[in-house]
Design an enzyme around this catalytic site. Sequence first.
Site, PDB file in Angstrom:
ATOM      1  N   HIS A  85      23.630   7.197  -1.451  1.00  0.00           N
ATOM      2  CA  HIS A  85      22.405   6.486  -1.844  1.00  0.00           C
ATOM      3  C   HIS A  85      22.742   5.501  -2.950  1.00  0.00           C
ATOM      4  CE1 HIS A  85      18.152   5.768  -2.553  1.00  0.00           C
ATOM      5  NE2 HIS A  85      18.485   5.700  -3.832  1.00  0.00           N
ATOM      6  N   ASP A 164       6.240  11.971  -2.489  1.00  0.00           N
ATOM      7  CA  ASP A 164       6.954  10.834  -3.070  1.00  0.00           C
ATOM      8  C   ASP A 164       6.432   9.513  -2.523  1.00  0.00           C
ATOM      9  OD1 ASP A 164       9.086   9.519  -4.591  1.00  0.00           O
ATOM     10  OD2 ASP A 164       9.707   8.922  -2.588  1.00  0.00           O
ATOM     11  N   ARG A 171       3.259   4.368  -8.569  1.00  0.00           N
ATOM     12  CA  ARG A 171       4.104   3.948  -9.705  1.00  0.00           C
ATOM     13  C   ARG A 171       4.378   2.454  -9.657  1.00  0.00           C
ATOM     14  NH1 ARG A 171       9.055   7.102  -8.504  1.00  0.00           N
ATOM     15  NH2 ARG A 171       9.946   5.965 -10.241  1.00  0.00           N
ATOM     16  N   SER A 186      12.325  11.336  -7.296  1.00  0.00           N
ATOM     17  CA  SER A 186      11.935  10.578  -6.106  1.00  0.00           C
ATOM     18  C   SER A 186      13.127  10.454  -5.147  1.00  0.00           C
ATOM     19  CB  SER A 186      11.448   9.191  -6.555  1.00  0.00           C
ATOM     20  OG  SER A 186      11.389   8.303  -5.484  1.00  0.00           O
ATOM     21  N   LYS A 190      13.983  13.126  -1.468  1.00  0.00           N
ATOM     22  CA  LYS A 190      14.159  12.620  -0.101  1.00  0.00           C
ATOM     23  C   LYS A 190      15.531  13.008   0.447  1.00  0.00           C
ATOM     24  CE  LYS A 190      12.751   8.735  -1.765  1.00  0.00           C
ATOM     25  NZ  LYS A 190      12.292   7.427  -2.166  1.00  0.00           N
TER      26      LYS A 190
HETATM   27  N1  URA Z   1      14.170   4.475  -5.281  1.00  0.00           N
HETATM   28  C1  URA Z   1      13.410   5.528  -4.964  1.00  0.00           C
HETATM   29  O1  URA Z   1      13.468   6.038  -3.856  1.00  0.00           O
HETATM   30  N2  URA Z   1      12.577   6.008  -5.916  1.00  0.00           N
HETATM   31  C2  URA Z   1      12.480   5.494  -7.148  1.00  0.00           C
HETATM   32  O2  URA Z   1      11.718   5.984  -7.950  1.00  0.00           O
HETATM   33  C3  URA Z   1      13.278   4.381  -7.458  1.00  0.00           C
HETATM   34  C4  URA Z   1      14.124   3.893  -6.496  1.00  0.00           C
END
Ligand code: URA
Length: 426
Positions: A85, A164, A171, A186, A190
């Site tokens: 990621h 999320d 947010r 967050s 995932k």
């Molecule tokens: N990417 C995400 O998936 N969540 C965040 O809060 C910031 C970047």
Amino acid sequence: MSAFAAVDVIRAKRDGGVLSEGQIDWVVDAYTKGLVADEQMSALAMAILLRGMTAPEIARWTAAMIASGERLDLSPVARPTVDKHSTGGVGDKITLPLTPLVAACGAAVPQLSGRGLGHTGGTLDKLESIPGWRAALTNDEFIAQLRDVGAVICAAGDGLAPADRKLYALRDVTGTVEAIPLIASSIMSKKIAEGTGALVLDVKVGSGAFMKNADDARELARTMVELGGAHGVRTVALLTDMSTPLGLAVGNAVEVTESVEVLAGGGPADVVELTLALAREMLHAAGLPDADPEAALRDGRAMDAWRTMIRAQGGDPDAPMPTANEVEVVTAAEDGWVAELDAYAIGVAAWRLGAGRARKEDPVSIPSGVVLHKRRGDRVRVGDPLFELRAEHAERIPAALAEAREAVRIAPDAPEATPLVIERIG
Ligand code: URA
């Protein structure tokens, strides 16, 4: 009657308190179900941004977000699973060559990716430049492709961490994206829900990244590495430079073209370096430390895996990339060295050309973007091309040009070389 009241949870965090496990479980669940209002969650998110969270609070918050949806079971996949990621940057197309490369070396890579927002690009937008390619897979298709091909890049289904999805959108419009506990939970909710066995994080630092300085990036990386470990996902992080764009191409189709060059054994040196550095980390985390990703790039195995992966999702890997009608080449007005080439300004220029979107529902332009002719540290002479702007519509060019010109500073001396991989945490 519920055991908690949202206003008490908000007050507790506003006053610097530590939320209990019960409060966290309740507020995340109630928000997902619509029982806690957006304005209450906004206030809580702001209190978290200002007051922070302890490590146990972040761990519980992440667990509650995972529990809000399904957790995929990748046990039908025989190979070890490992994902990557990136926290996002300009010209960051690394997922494209990296996923088939790591698959070609024996691991299975379950890449659930996103779309671009603002100045940073999105992997799915880039891959949609390929005619026929499909981002939406069912969970069964996702697992079958992972088992049979070893590589899949697709959109995350609605069932993964729905808390999320809702909270991130909130947010985004309440100035609370930048809270480290909220970013870490967050991202990791995932990735953990996706079911990967191991994870390598590319935490970007610099003007083109979320995290503008190394201290914040390090704290985010450490938080995510701990969360991964606590949930049984072997996690390591690399802090990497995002003060200047990665590679020469910034946009959608242009980044696919550059990625294919890397898979063919060429491509810009920095893209190759980071692809290999992340591939080595991923293979190590997957328990395949003897795999040789450099050889897999050289001998065409990574390219074969790319073609198979693209075809499996309906794409034609041989289709020509769409080209832009309007091209403006900007040349150097003085001799010297490229001392600065600012990632953020180039990202904004590409976005103004149409490569990115301002709102989630906007379409993106496939052929638009910026192609650099010079990088930071290159020698230039008057009249040398510095970069070109590509757009579908001429009226997009002036605003992008103003932005891109600001990105470049030419100086009489060569700048000091800076490392691409700054630090490893894990
Ligand atoms: N990417 C995400 O998936 N969540 C965040 O809060 C910031 C970047």
